[in-house]
Scaffold this active site. Structure first.
Site, PDB file in Angstrom:
ATOM      1  N   GLU A  85      79.647  43.879  -5.968  1.00 16.31           N
ATOM      2  CA  GLU A  85      80.702  43.815  -4.937  1.00 16.31           C
ATOM      3  C   GLU A  85      81.103  42.357  -4.677  1.00 16.31           C
ATOM      4  O   GLU A  85      80.255  41.515  -4.367  1.00 16.31           O
ATOM      5  CB  GLU A  85      80.195  44.484  -3.646  1.00 16.31           C
ATOM      6  CG  GLU A  85      81.304  44.728  -2.656  1.00 16.31           C
ATOM      7  CD  GLU A  85      80.834  45.523  -1.430  1.00 16.31           C
ATOM      8  OE1 GLU A  85      79.991  46.431  -1.573  1.00 16.31           O
ATOM      9  OE2 GLU A  85      81.332  45.211  -0.334  1.00 16.31           O
ATOM     10  N   LYS A 274      75.084  50.107   5.812  1.00 15.09           N
ATOM     11  CA  LYS A 274      75.486  49.894   4.406  1.00 15.09           C
ATOM     12  C   LYS A 274      75.683  48.399   4.159  1.00 15.09           C
ATOM     13  O   LYS A 274      75.302  47.866   3.118  1.00 15.09           O
ATOM     14  CB  LYS A 274      76.763  50.684   4.111  1.00 15.09           C
ATOM     15  CG  LYS A 274      77.188  50.695   2.658  1.00 15.09           C
ATOM     16  CD  LYS A 274      78.037  49.521   2.248  1.00 15.09           C
ATOM     17  CE  LYS A 274      78.452  49.603   0.793  1.00 15.09           C
ATOM     18  NZ  LYS A 274      79.152  48.406   0.328  1.00 15.09           N
ATOM     19  N   ASP A 290      62.340  48.788  -6.594  1.00 12.08           N
ATOM     20  CA  ASP A 290      62.949  50.117  -6.665  1.00 12.08           C
ATOM     21  C   ASP A 290      63.887  50.312  -5.466  1.00 12.08           C
ATOM     22  O   ASP A 290      63.455  50.622  -4.364  1.00 12.08           O
ATOM     23  CB  ASP A 290      61.812  51.150  -6.650  1.00 12.08           C
ATOM     24  CG  ASP A 290      62.299  52.579  -6.750  1.00 12.08           C
ATOM     25  OD1 ASP A 290      63.498  52.825  -6.523  1.00 12.08           O
ATOM     26  OD2 ASP A 290      61.465  53.460  -7.038  1.00 12.08           O
ATOM     27  N   HIS A 387      87.531  39.639   1.928  1.00  7.95           N
ATOM     28  CA  HIS A 387      87.232  40.605   0.877  1.00  7.95           C
ATOM     29  C   HIS A 387      88.287  40.533  -0.232  1.00  7.95           C
ATOM     30  O   HIS A 387      87.960  40.450  -1.407  1.00  7.95           O
ATOM     31  CB  HIS A 387      87.232  41.992   1.514  1.00  7.95           C
ATOM     32  CG  HIS A 387      86.529  43.013   0.702  1.00  7.95           C
ATOM     33  ND1 HIS A 387      85.159  43.095   0.650  1.00  7.95           N
ATOM     34  CD2 HIS A 387      87.005  44.002  -0.091  1.00  7.95           C
ATOM     35  CE1 HIS A 387      84.824  44.084  -0.139  1.00  7.95           C
ATOM     36  NE2 HIS A 387      85.931  44.646  -0.603  1.00  7.95           N
TER      37      HIS A 387
HETATM   38  C1  MEV Z   1      81.280  46.543   2.914  1.00 13.18           C
HETATM   39  O1  MEV Z   1      80.583  46.618   1.697  1.00 13.18           O
HETATM   40  C2  MEV Z   1      80.326  46.434   4.067  1.00 13.18           C
HETATM   41  C3  MEV Z   1      80.964  46.480   5.463  1.00 13.18           C
HETATM   42  O2  MEV Z   1      81.761  47.650   5.584  1.00 13.18           O
HETATM   43  C4  MEV Z   1      79.819  46.503   6.452  1.00 13.18           C
HETATM   44  C5  MEV Z   1      80.240  46.739   7.891  1.00 13.18           C
HETATM   45  O3  MEV Z   1      81.277  47.368   8.139  1.00 13.18           O
HETATM   46  O4  MEV Z   1      79.482  46.287   8.774  1.00 13.18           O
HETATM   47  C6  MEV Z   1      81.854  45.293   5.672  1.00 13.18           C
END
Ligand code: MEV
Length: 432
Positions: A85, A274, A290, A387
């Site tokens: 990513e 995430k 792992d 991003h």
């Molecule tokens: C993207 O990979 C992760 C985010 O969505 C985490 C979040 O929203 O805190 C930017």
């Protein structure tokens, strides 16, 4: 076309690849060329990778980057991260730099206990089973001595074995619930070997005692709520400066609110976590651990109170902003891929050959840093700006831009908002 195949695993690598190429591609030569293009020219090295799994046809590259300037417990670390990513490594580096001037990250090990279970059914008097268990408990330890000897020398071993009555969940269901200390190894093989011996001992002794008992399975648990590491950053609220929000108190308050939302709202909590796992998984992969085990365990932990919730917490108390994370991590720095995969070895050397506990601290810090970067963007500019800037390269590559086009695109989007359609339009105009 019938895509079923018999005896595939017995074919040679060449035969497997040509079966794939002929079966799924209208231009098999082109497919073969791609597959071969990703082979390592060093045949021995390729063979090493081939033998990690079954039916290897080639290698799938994931970029390995590094995030420098992580001040952890007073020492600078450069953290290797394997991830596809675009923005993750940049975000980690940015957080590292931000906190290095504000006291750095503090990381502590809370505990390091691993768990394994023998699941069995027993049809009879539970007191009789409890007495039987007490009688034979020493035998579980003595029968596993050949397995535990080396681990004991390293300061680990079996901590305890309990009999657990689970008949409230399932008819006749009982467990041997065992806890382990596995020091610098993740311990999966050690634990599973011990458990399988426990099962053998249990069956033999039950037969001798005439108990109606049947073992269903023996396996470690990837849920390790007593193998916890804590990472934390803190500073005076005045020092929590952010160029998009002039008053640090406002930034701190909004940041805490964002975390509170993830604490109470599962839809947000999953995305919030995430983001943490972006950092955690990248270091786990780079160090040959792992990530599926860690993912499963971490998310179970996030739901331990009955509702899925944020793994991190933030507060403002007496003018101090504190942001912290506690996660379960069963990691190893010996065994498994750690001494086998040349790049994993290299990453562990970049980390100055950490113990498993040190690696737990580094991984938790990477997760917290990632979470800080995401929340900082989300509560100020939004994530798309950073991003998409990072994603620009992917779009440029998709269009196979020439060097000249690439320079013009980069120059233009230094000052303009990056979106997929804006970049496509710009490229099309260039090419008119
Ligand atoms: C993207 O990979 C992760 C985010 O969505 C985490 C979040 O929203 O805190 C930017």
């Amino acid at each position: 076309m019938n895509n079923a195949v018999a005896g595939f695993s017995k074919l040679s690598k060449k035969e497997k690849i040509s079966w794939i190429a002929n079966e799924y591609f209208s231009n098999p030569e082109e497919a073969l060329a791609i597959i071969r293009n990703y082979w390592n020219s060093d045949e021995k090295l390729q063979q090493l990778h081939d033998e990690f799994i079954e039916n290897t046809i080639t290698n799938l590259y994931i970029p390995l980057g590094v995030a420098p300037n992580f001040l952890i417990n007073g020492k600078y670390k450069t953290i290797p991260m394997a991830i596809e990513e675009s923005s993750v490594v940049a975000a980690a580096s940015k957080s590292a730099k931000y906190w290095a001037t504000r006291g750095g990250f503090k990381a502590t090990i809370i505990n390091t206990e691993k768990i394994g279970q023998v699941h069995f059914t027993y049809n009879g008097d539970s007191q009789k089973l409890a007495d039987f268990f007490t009688n034979i408990k020493p035998k579980f330890f003595s029968d596993t001595q050949s397995i535990t000897k080396n681990m004991q020398q390293r300061g680990g071993g079996i901590l305890d074995i309990e009999l657990r009555d689970k008949r409230n969940l399932l008819e006749n269901y009982f467990q041997l619930h065992a806890t382990f200390e596995t020091k610098d190894s993740m311990g999966a093989n050690f634990i599973n070997s011990c458990l399988e011996q426990f099962a053998t001992t249990l069956k033999t002794e039950a037969q001798n005692a005439g108990l109606d008992l049947e073992v269903v399975m023996s396996i470690l648990s990837n849920y390790v709520p007593n193998c916890i590491v804590r990472a934390e950053v803190s500073c005076n609220v005045e020092d929590l400066t952010e160029k998009h929000i002039p008053n640090p108190h406002d930034f701190a308050a909004r940041f805490v609110q964002a975390v509170q939302i993830a604490e109470v709202e599962p839809f947000r909590a999953v995305t919030h976590n995430k983001g943490i796992m972006n950092g955690v998984d990248a270091v786990i992969l780079a160090t040959g651990n792992d990530f599926r085990a860690v993912e499963a365990g971490v998310h179970a932990y996030a739901a331990r109170n009955g509702q899925y919730s944020s793994l991190s917490h933030a507060k403002i108390e007496n003018g101090i902003f504190t942001f912290s994370l506690e996660i379960p991590l069963a990691l190893g720095t010996v065994g498994g891929l750690t001494s086998l995969h040349p790049l994993v070895k290299l990453c562990l050397e970049i980390l100055e050959k950490p113990s498993a506990e040190e690696l737990m601290q580094i991984v938790a810090v990477a997760g917290l840093a990632q979470n800080f970067a995401a929340l900082r963007s989300l509560t100020t500019t939004g994530i798309q700006e950073g991003h998409m800037k990072m994603h620009l390269n992917n779009i440029i590559n998709q269009f196979e831009a020439t060097d000249e086009e690439r320079n013009l695109i980069k120059l233009h989007f230094k000052k303009n908002v990056v979106s997929h359609s804006a970049v496509v339009e710009f490229i099309q105009n260039l090419r008119k």
